[in-house]
Design an enzyme around this catalytic site. Structure first.
Site, mmCIF file in Angstrom:
data_model
loop_
_atom_site.group_PDB
_atom_site.id
_atom_site.type_symbol
_atom_site.label_atom_id
_atom_site.label_comp_id
_atom_site.label_asym_id
_atom_site.label_seq_id
_atom_site.Cartn_x
_atom_site.Cartn_y
_atom_site.Cartn_z
ATOM 1 N N SER A 132 0.918 -1.204 0.023
ATOM 2 C CA SER A 132 0.000 0.104 0.039
ATOM 3 C C SER A 132 0.896 1.326 -0.006
ATOM 4 C CB SER A 132 -0.752 -0.071 1.217
ATOM 5 O OG SER A 132 -1.336 1.326 1.407
ATOM 6 N N ALA A 133 0.282 2.257 -0.325
ATOM 7 C CA ALA A 133 0.895 3.743 -0.281
ATOM 8 C C ALA A 133 1.211 4.103 1.153
ATOM 9 C CB ALA A 133 -0.072 4.733 -1.071
ATOM 10 N N TYR A 163 -0.742 -0.145 9.989
ATOM 11 C CA TYR A 163 -1.036 -0.716 8.695
ATOM 12 C C TYR A 163 0.034 -0.423 7.778
ATOM 13 C CZ TYR A 163 -3.431 -1.210 4.200
ATOM 14 O OH TYR A 163 -3.998 -1.357 3.120
ATOM 15 N N LYS A 167 2.902 -3.531 6.068
ATOM 16 C CA LYS A 167 3.065 -3.688 4.585
ATOM 17 C C LYS A 167 4.638 -3.673 4.299
ATOM 18 C CE LYS A 167 -1.241 -3.838 3.094
ATOM 19 N NZ LYS A 167 -1.540 -5.094 2.601
ATOM 20 N N LYS A 206 -13.963 3.342 2.057
ATOM 21 C CA LYS A 206 -13.034 4.378 1.759
ATOM 22 C C LYS A 206 -13.606 5.652 1.010
ATOM 23 C CE LYS A 206 -9.058 1.972 1.517
ATOM 24 N NZ LYS A 206 -7.524 2.649 0.910
ATOM 25 N N LYS A 214 -23.132 9.004 1.057
ATOM 26 C CA LYS A 214 -23.550 10.227 1.687
ATOM 27 C C LYS A 214 -24.545 10.871 0.798
ATOM 28 C CE LYS A 214 -19.786 10.841 5.116
ATOM 29 N NZ LYS A 214 -18.744 11.576 5.809
ATOM 30 N N ARG A 236 -5.723 13.274 -2.451
ATOM 31 C CA ARG A 236 -5.409 11.891 -2.661
ATOM 32 C C ARG A 236 -5.661 11.297 -4.309
ATOM 33 N NH1 ARG A 236 -4.615 12.176 1.886
ATOM 34 N NH2 ARG A 236 -5.042 10.870 3.533
HETATM 35 P P1 NAD Z 1 -11.348 -5.919 1.315
HETATM 36 O O1 NAD Z 1 -11.329 -5.539 3.075
HETATM 37 O O2 NAD Z 1 -12.332 -5.580 0.585
HETATM 38 O O3 NAD Z 1 -10.429 -7.381 1.301
HETATM 39 C C1 NAD Z 1 -9.761 -8.075 2.201
HETATM 40 C C2 NAD Z 1 -10.352 -9.428 2.344
HETATM 41 O O4 NAD Z 1 -9.309 -10.240 3.277
HETATM 42 C C3 NAD Z 1 -11.608 -9.351 3.315
HETATM 43 O O5 NAD Z 1 -12.676 -10.014 2.658
HETATM 44 C C4 NAD Z 1 -11.076 -10.178 4.558
HETATM 45 O O6 NAD Z 1 -12.365 -10.864 5.179
HETATM 46 C C5 NAD Z 1 -10.025 -10.816 4.239
HETATM 47 N N1 NAD Z 1 -9.434 -11.112 5.428
HETATM 48 C C6 NAD Z 1 -8.917 -10.530 6.485
HETATM 49 N N2 NAD Z 1 -8.039 -11.280 7.196
HETATM 50 C C7 NAD Z 1 -8.025 -12.576 6.671
HETATM 51 C C8 NAD Z 1 -7.755 -13.763 7.141
HETATM 52 N N3 NAD Z 1 -7.062 -14.003 8.240
HETATM 53 N N4 NAD Z 1 -7.810 -14.862 6.463
HETATM 54 C C9 NAD Z 1 -8.686 -14.613 5.255
HETATM 55 N N5 NAD Z 1 -9.045 -13.481 4.929
HETATM 56 C C10 NAD Z 1 -9.058 -12.383 5.560
HETATM 57 O O7 NAD Z 1 -9.936 -4.955 1.057
HETATM 58 P P2 NAD Z 1 -9.549 -4.650 -0.395
HETATM 59 O O8 NAD Z 1 -9.685 -3.268 -0.626
HETATM 60 O O9 NAD Z 1 -10.269 -5.678 -1.434
HETATM 61 O O10 NAD Z 1 -7.939 -4.652 -0.150
HETATM 62 C C11 NAD Z 1 -7.129 -5.909 -0.736
HETATM 63 C C12 NAD Z 1 -5.609 -5.599 -0.440
HETATM 64 O O11 NAD Z 1 -5.291 -4.570 -1.182
HETATM 65 C C13 NAD Z 1 -5.299 -5.703 1.204
HETATM 66 O O12 NAD Z 1 -4.044 -6.254 1.072
HETATM 67 C C14 NAD Z 1 -5.231 -4.168 1.222
HETATM 68 O O13 NAD Z 1 -4.174 -3.901 2.135
HETATM 69 C C15 NAD Z 1 -4.596 -3.726 -0.108
HETATM 70 N N6 NAD Z 1 -4.865 -2.273 -0.407
HETATM 71 C C16 NAD Z 1 -6.099 -2.050 -0.846
HETATM 72 C C17 NAD Z 1 -6.243 -0.460 -1.014
HETATM 73 C C18 NAD Z 1 -7.592 0.010 -1.395
HETATM 74 O O14 NAD Z 1 -7.734 1.012 -1.541
HETATM 75 N N7 NAD Z 1 -8.713 -0.944 -1.451
HETATM 76 C C19 NAD Z 1 -5.310 0.315 -1.065
HETATM 77 C C20 NAD Z 1 -3.939 -0.157 -0.678
HETATM 78 C C21 NAD Z 1 -3.954 -1.609 -0.324
#
Ligand code: NAD
Length: 347
Positions: A132-133, A163, A167, A206, A214, A236
């Protein structure tokens, strides 16, 4: 922007090679599963700790397992026979979540620690990690008119507490598995991702989804004032989900990006106030803005420097923000109305 002729999964893998995707009950990994299925892959294993009925989307023909990947044995099960492993599972959410639940965010280190070892022992060819950023040095993000962050800006390290540090540490695991054991790993640093089937309510959503919701709430309830977290001047960039899934595929199959973290994000910078105005434009309303200065708002500004991704892939995310937000708004509006009608919805 057109991509160079970069190798993608479709040109590198056999159609029946097993692809494991972790976190697939959530937003991005759920979309990635659908992306691979659309490419014709016939053996996809999707894993999430959420019970199956709570997954945001389920793609027909995909093996779906409910497993907690903080547990080592579950990671072995998840990676059995896999040719490629994509780890997108993490306990995460928007600013409201990651500022409040730092311990939960840090504990995601268990997922990556066990998944990468299990993938390596299972003999997988490649491993992908979604960073992540938030891994970037926060000292460089104190001004809304930020200089976009380039890959080298993660060090000297001063990541987002909780967080971001998780990462950064997991990125390091990926780099060391390559340098010590020759296990091919790829890491993308996502900047905010948004789109359909993303969290839109409940505290983990987010900014783009929250602002669309909203506007929809105000319209539905006849309210003419909307609350914005912080002064709204924080900036952002936001990447639409289709750019994200394509980017993951290209990054995973690019030899120049082995063990080399790279930005995957839009470089179109916008303030939260202007994002609100865009959501209002899409919703066809004008609302008064009230600023909640006690709400979490994260760093003052953050943008993606896409010089490196352009250089290696000849491509960068380019879906116009308004196009992506319009699709997202329409989808959230349907969720909102379905929920009011007592139907099952996402998040
Ligand atoms: P999300 O919360 O929709 O999906 C993450 C999933 O991981 C969830 O469904 C959650 O139930 C599952 N999870 C959490 N703990 C778990 C565990 N112990 N075992 C199995 N599953 C587990 O989030 P997302 O937006 O889809 O993000 C996906 C990835 O991308 C993450 O690693 C997040 O940190 C990274 N990320 C997302 C963004 C964004 O803007 N959405 C930005 C930067 C990084």
């Amino acid at each position: 922007m057109t991509a160079k002729n970069n190798p993608k999964a479709a040109s590198v893998l056999k159609k029946d090679d097993l692809i494991t995707v972790a976190g697939a009950g959530g937003f991005i990994a759920g979309a990635l599963v659908r992306y691979f299925s659309d490419q014709g892959f016939t053996r996809i294993r999707a894993i999430d700790k959420k019970p199956l009925p709570e997954w945001y989307q389920r793609t027909p023909g995909v093996e779906c397992l409910c497993l907690d990947l903080r547990n080592e044995d579950n990671c072995k099960r998840a990676c059995e026979d896999a040719v490629e492993v994509y780890n997108l599972a993490a306990d995460m959410g928007g600013m409201g979540f990651i500022e409040r639940f730092r311990i939960e965010c840090l504990r995601s280190i268990l997922i990556n620690t066990h998944m990468i070892e299990a993938a390596y022992r299972a003999g997988a060819t490649r491993f992908f990690f979604s960073s992540s950023a938030c891994a970037y040095n926060t000292d460089l993000q104190k001004d809304p008119n930020v200089r976009a962050l380039k890959e080298s800006d993660a060090y000297p390290a001063m990541a987002e507490r909780g967080y971001g540090w998780e990462k950064l540490m997991s990125e390091m695991f990926c780099q060391e598995y390559w340098s010590e054991r020759g296990f091919e790993t790829h890491t993308a640093r996502f900047h905010n991702v948004f789109g359909e089937f993303g969290t839109w309510d409940g505290g983990r959503e987010k900014a783009p989804a929250a602002l669309c919701r909203k506007v929809i709430e105000c319209k539905d309830q006849g309210i003419d004032e909307v609350v914005i977290w912080g002064d709204g001047k924080q900036t952002r960039s936001f990447m639409y989900i289709d750019d994200c899934t394509l980017g993951i595929d290209m990054i995973m199959h690019c030899d120049a990006l082995i063990a080399t973290p790279i930005n995957l994000g839009s470089d179109y910078l916008i303030s939260i106030n202007d994002l609100m105005l865009l959501a209002e434009k899409i919703g066809g309303v004008t609302l008064k803005h009230k600023h909640d200065l006690s709400a979490p708002q994260g760093v003052a500004g953050r943008n993606s420097d896409n010089t490196f991704i352009q250089q290696v892939l000849g491509w960068a995310p380019s879906t116009p923000l308004e196009d992506g937000l319009r699709k997202t708004y329409t989808w959230i509006e349907k969720q909102y109305n379905d929920r009011k009608a007592g139907k099952r919805t996402v998040s």
